[in-house]
Design a protein around this motif. Structure first.
Motif, short mmCIF file in Angstrom:
data_model
loop_
_atom_site.label_atom_id
_atom_site.label_comp_id
_atom_site.label_asym_id
_atom_site.label_seq_id
_atom_site.Cartn_x
_atom_site.Cartn_y
_atom_site.Cartn_z
N ILE A 385 0.84 -1.21 0.00
CA ILE A 385 0.00 0.00 0.00
C ILE A 385 0.87 1.25 0.00
O ILE A 385 0.62 2.20 -0.76
CB ILE A 385 -0.94 -0.02 1.22
CG1 ILE A 385 -1.96 -1.16 1.08
CG2 ILE A 385 -1.64 1.32 1.39
CD1 ILE A 385 -2.74 -1.46 2.35
N TRP A 386 1.90 1.25 0.83
CA TRP A 386 2.78 2.42 0.95
C TRP A 386 3.50 2.70 -0.37
O TRP A 386 3.52 3.83 -0.86
CB TRP A 386 3.78 2.18 2.08
CG TRP A 386 4.62 3.37 2.43
CD1 TRP A 386 4.37 4.30 3.39
CD2 TRP A 386 5.88 3.75 1.82
NE1 TRP A 386 5.37 5.25 3.41
CE2 TRP A 386 6.31 4.93 2.46
CE3 TRP A 386 6.65 3.19 0.81
CZ2 TRP A 386 7.50 5.57 2.12
CZ3 TRP A 386 7.84 3.84 0.46
CH2 TRP A 386 8.24 5.00 1.10
N LYS A 387 4.09 1.68 -0.96
CA LYS A 387 4.83 1.87 -2.21
C LYS A 387 3.91 2.31 -3.34
O LYS A 387 4.26 3.18 -4.14
CB LYS A 387 5.57 0.59 -2.59
CG LYS A 387 6.79 0.31 -1.73
CD LYS A 387 7.56 -0.91 -2.24
CE LYS A 387 8.86 -1.09 -1.48
NZ LYS A 387 9.63 -2.26 -1.98
N ARG A 388 2.74 1.69 -3.45
CA ARG A 388 1.80 2.06 -4.52
C ARG A 388 1.41 3.52 -4.39
O ARG A 388 1.34 4.24 -5.38
CB ARG A 388 0.58 1.15 -4.45
CG ARG A 388 -0.56 1.52 -5.38
CD ARG A 388 -0.37 0.99 -6.78
NE ARG A 388 -1.64 1.04 -7.51
CZ ARG A 388 -2.13 0.07 -8.25
NH1 ARG A 388 -1.45 -1.04 -8.41
NH2 ARG A 388 -3.28 0.21 -8.87
N PHE A 389 1.15 3.98 -3.16
CA PHE A 389 0.72 5.37 -2.98
C PHE A 389 1.85 6.35 -3.30
O PHE A 389 1.65 7.32 -4.04
CB PHE A 389 0.22 5.60 -1.56
CG PHE A 389 -0.04 7.06 -1.27
CD1 PHE A 389 -1.05 7.73 -1.96
CD2 PHE A 389 0.72 7.76 -0.37
CE1 PHE A 389 -1.28 9.09 -1.74
CE2 PHE A 389 0.50 9.10 -0.13
CZ PHE A 389 -0.50 9.77 -0.82
N VAL A 390 3.03 6.13 -2.75
CA VAL A 390 4.14 7.05 -3.00
C VAL A 390 4.49 7.07 -4.49
O VAL A 390 4.69 8.13 -5.09
CB VAL A 390 5.37 6.68 -2.14
CG1 VAL A 390 6.56 7.57 -2.50
CG2 VAL A 390 5.04 6.82 -0.66
N ALA A 391 4.52 5.89 -5.11
CA ALA A 391 4.82 5.82 -6.55
C ALA A 391 3.79 6.57 -7.38
O ALA A 391 4.13 7.12 -8.44
CB ALA A 391 4.89 4.36 -7.00
N SER A 392 2.56 6.64 -6.91
CA SER A 392 1.50 7.31 -7.67
C SER A 392 1.76 8.81 -7.82
O SER A 392 1.13 9.47 -8.66
CB SER A 392 0.14 7.08 -7.02
OG SER A 392 0.00 7.84 -5.82
N GLN A 393 2.66 9.37 -7.01
CA GLN A 393 2.99 10.79 -7.09
C GLN A 393 4.36 11.04 -7.70
O GLN A 393 4.87 12.17 -7.67
CB GLN A 393 2.91 11.43 -5.69
CG GLN A 393 1.51 11.58 -5.16
CD GLN A 393 0.65 12.47 -6.04
OE1 GLN A 393 1.11 13.46 -6.58
NE2 GLN A 393 -0.62 12.10 -6.20
N MET A 394 4.98 10.00 -8.27
CA MET A 394 6.32 10.15 -8.84
C MET A 394 6.27 10.42 -10.34
O MET A 394 5.22 10.28 -10.98
CB MET A 394 7.15 8.89 -8.55
CG MET A 394 7.41 8.67 -7.07
SD MET A 394 8.39 7.18 -6.71
CE MET A 394 10.02 7.74 -7.23
N SER A 395 7.42 10.76 -10.90
CA SER A 395 7.52 11.03 -12.34
C SER A 395 7.28 9.75 -13.14
O SER A 395 7.51 8.64 -12.66
CB SER A 395 8.91 11.57 -12.67
OG SER A 395 9.14 12.81 -12.02
N SER A 396 6.84 9.95 -14.37
CA SER A 396 6.65 8.82 -15.28
C SER A 396 7.99 8.23 -15.69
O SER A 396 9.02 8.92 -15.67
CB SER A 396 5.88 9.26 -16.52
OG SER A 396 4.61 9.77 -16.17
N ALA A 397 7.98 6.99 -16.08
CA ALA A 397 9.18 6.34 -16.62
C ALA A 397 9.29 6.67 -18.12
O ALA A 397 8.29 6.71 -18.82
CB ALA A 397 9.11 4.84 -16.43
N ALA A 398 10.52 6.92 -18.58
CA ALA A 398 10.77 7.17 -20.00
C ALA A 398 11.34 5.92 -20.63
O ALA A 398 12.36 5.38 -20.16
CB ALA A 398 11.72 8.34 -20.17
N ILE A 399 10.69 5.42 -21.67
CA ILE A 399 11.07 4.16 -22.32
C ILE A 399 11.51 4.45 -23.75
O ILE A 399 10.75 5.03 -24.54
CB ILE A 399 9.88 3.17 -22.35
CG1 ILE A 399 9.19 3.08 -20.99
CG2 ILE A 399 10.35 1.82 -22.86
CD1 ILE A 399 10.02 2.49 -19.89
#
Length: 472
Positions: A385-399
């Protein structure tokens, strides 16, 4: 001065509130519902607007008596049951049981069991929401009408011990319909062909899929306007022809795409991801989430709820929680991993949106910090839950992406590669179901248009169309 009484459903939640609230409050637990329809009869008057008949649940008499005695001494009774229709109904039933001894009954609602949230709720009590109560009563009455009137029919027509229900009967129909689809399914054979090419030697080899011949596209039985290789004989004959021509790189198409983080969890997405990542059943996930919500003893910090309310269909998040996540990202990962503005996610059109998404109550309370206070399964779910929430506010990955067309004679092959140029949120969290580029599709050797490549191998492969999967 008399104390006020706060009533919750569970003893765990009661223990947490005792440590969060001042001594001017007494805390008591109702142990769930205290009134329900009688088991010995229908309990619904279908001739009088489906009026329900409620009785005190067997074994709950001593609890109701104890609550009445506590309510009689209290200045105000606060109902602090869960913030959903079931919790609202429990509060209403408790009010009906306690009002004869204390008419001052108020409802308080909080979505996380923390000191600040509980204090805010006590500062803004409200009346019981009868619309929510009636929604729960309608569901309960429908459950009873289905179960008590259809189950006896199953006993007579099928066999004893079976039961019908408002939800389970529809679910059984869905399962049966899907099983009939699977039974009736006729698999279709088809073949694909891949070639292994190299510009220099085996160390620089790459694989490419046969796309077309003289402009005629190859595909599967599920695709339209394509030619299907339907037999081994046809595939082998084509394989022999493919070995003849010389091959060159026709086109190299570099590209780029972004992968965005997933929104924070709702109830259903949490259950799905916990099953995929942790192999937890839905029931186990909700039981653990309830424990994390109601409160865990963190030693010197005391007992505190670690996550927000876990029954929600919304991806909405409080601004304060977003600010906490963004500050953690900036401090831990740096400005490159922080979008210019906060991310806002949109809930489904038919979402009730009554509660926030499932998130940690405090982002600085990392999974590592609380690990020693949690059982292993509680920790794994909290970490998810913690990782999913924090990741939801991070920058997108560039592929970075690369598509290479290889041509020889009438044949066209296509190879695709991808690699992560900037990981963004992927440094913290990956969904279990990944797209090709994150699944190690790999990169391709340096190639240029018109460059000669050598065919090392041709591999035909047999496939069959698959029936629809069974429900999980």
């Amino acid at each position: 001065m008399a104390k006020s009484l706060v009533v919750v459903e569970s003893p765990t939640k009661a223990r947490t509130l005792r440590k969060l609230l001042a001594r001017s409050y007494d805390i008591a637990a109702s142990m769930g519902h205290v009134r329900d329809l009688p088991k010995s009869q229908l309990g619904v008057d279908v001739e009088r607007d489906f009026a329900p008949k409620y009785i005190v649940i067997k074994g709950k008499g001593p609890i109701v008596k104890s609550l009445r005695e506590a309510a009689k001494k209290a200045e105000t009774v606060y109902m602090a049951t869960d913030p959903d229709r079931e919790g609202e109904a429990i509060s209403w039933h408790l009010r009906e049981a306690l009002r004869p001894v204390n008419p001052t009954v108020r409802r308080i609602e909080f979505h996380e069991v923390t000191k600040d949230a509980v204090r805010r709720a006590l500062a803004h009590p409200r009346e019981i929401d009868l619309d929510l109560v009636n929604a729960q009563q309608a569901r309960r009455i429908l459950d009873r009408l289905f179960g008590y009137q259809l189950s006896p029919l199953l006993w007579r027509k099928v066999r004893g011990g079976l039961s019908a229900g408002r939800v389970q009967s529809v679910a059984v129909r869905l399962v049966v319909d899907r099983e009939r689809e699977i039974t009736a399914f006729q698999p279709q054979e088809y073949w694909t062909i891949e070639g292994t090419f190299t510009p220099d030697g085996p160390d620089a080899a790459f694989r490419a899929r046969l796309v077309s011949r003289d402009g005629t596209k190859y595909g599967t039985p599920l695709e339209e306007n394509v030619h299907v290789l339907s037999s081994e004989a046809e595939a082998q004959a084509l394989t022999a022809e493919i070995r003849a021509p010389a091959y060159r790189v026709k086109e190299v198409k570099p590209g780029e795409r972004q992968r965005h983080p997933a929104p924070p969890f709702t109830t259903s997405t949490l259950q799905q991801e916990a099953n995929r990542k942790l192999s937890f059943t839905a029931a186990r996930t909700m039981r653990l989430a309830q424990q994390l919500y109601e409160g865990v003893d963190l030693g010197k910090e005391g007992t505190v709820g670690l996550i927000t309310y876990m029954r929600t269909d919304s991806v909405r998040v409080a601004p304060q929680a977003v600010a906490e996540a963004r500050e953690y990202i900036r401090r831990t990962y740096g400005a490159a991993y922080l979008p210019e503005s906060p991310r806002h996610y949109r809930s489904r059109r038919n979402a009730q949106d009554a509660h926030e998404a499932i998130r940690p109550t405090a982002v600085p309370r990392t999974p590592d910090q609380v690990k020693s206070h949690l059982r292993w399964d509680q920790h794994r779910l909290y970490e998810l839950i913690w990782k999913r929430f924090v990741a939801s506010q991070m920058s997108s990955a560039a592929i970075d992406t690369l598509t290479v067309d290889v041509a020889g004679g009438p044949f066209l092959f296509r190879a695709a590669g991808a690699r992560v140029r900037f990981p963004g949120f992927l440094v913290l969290y990956r969904e279990t179901v990944e797209n090709g580029e994150e699944n190690g599709e790999g990169w391709l050797p340096d190639l240029a248009a018109e460059q000669a490549v050598r065919l090392l191998a041709v591999d035909p492969a047999q496939h069959f169309t698959q029936p629809p999967p069974r429900y999980t």
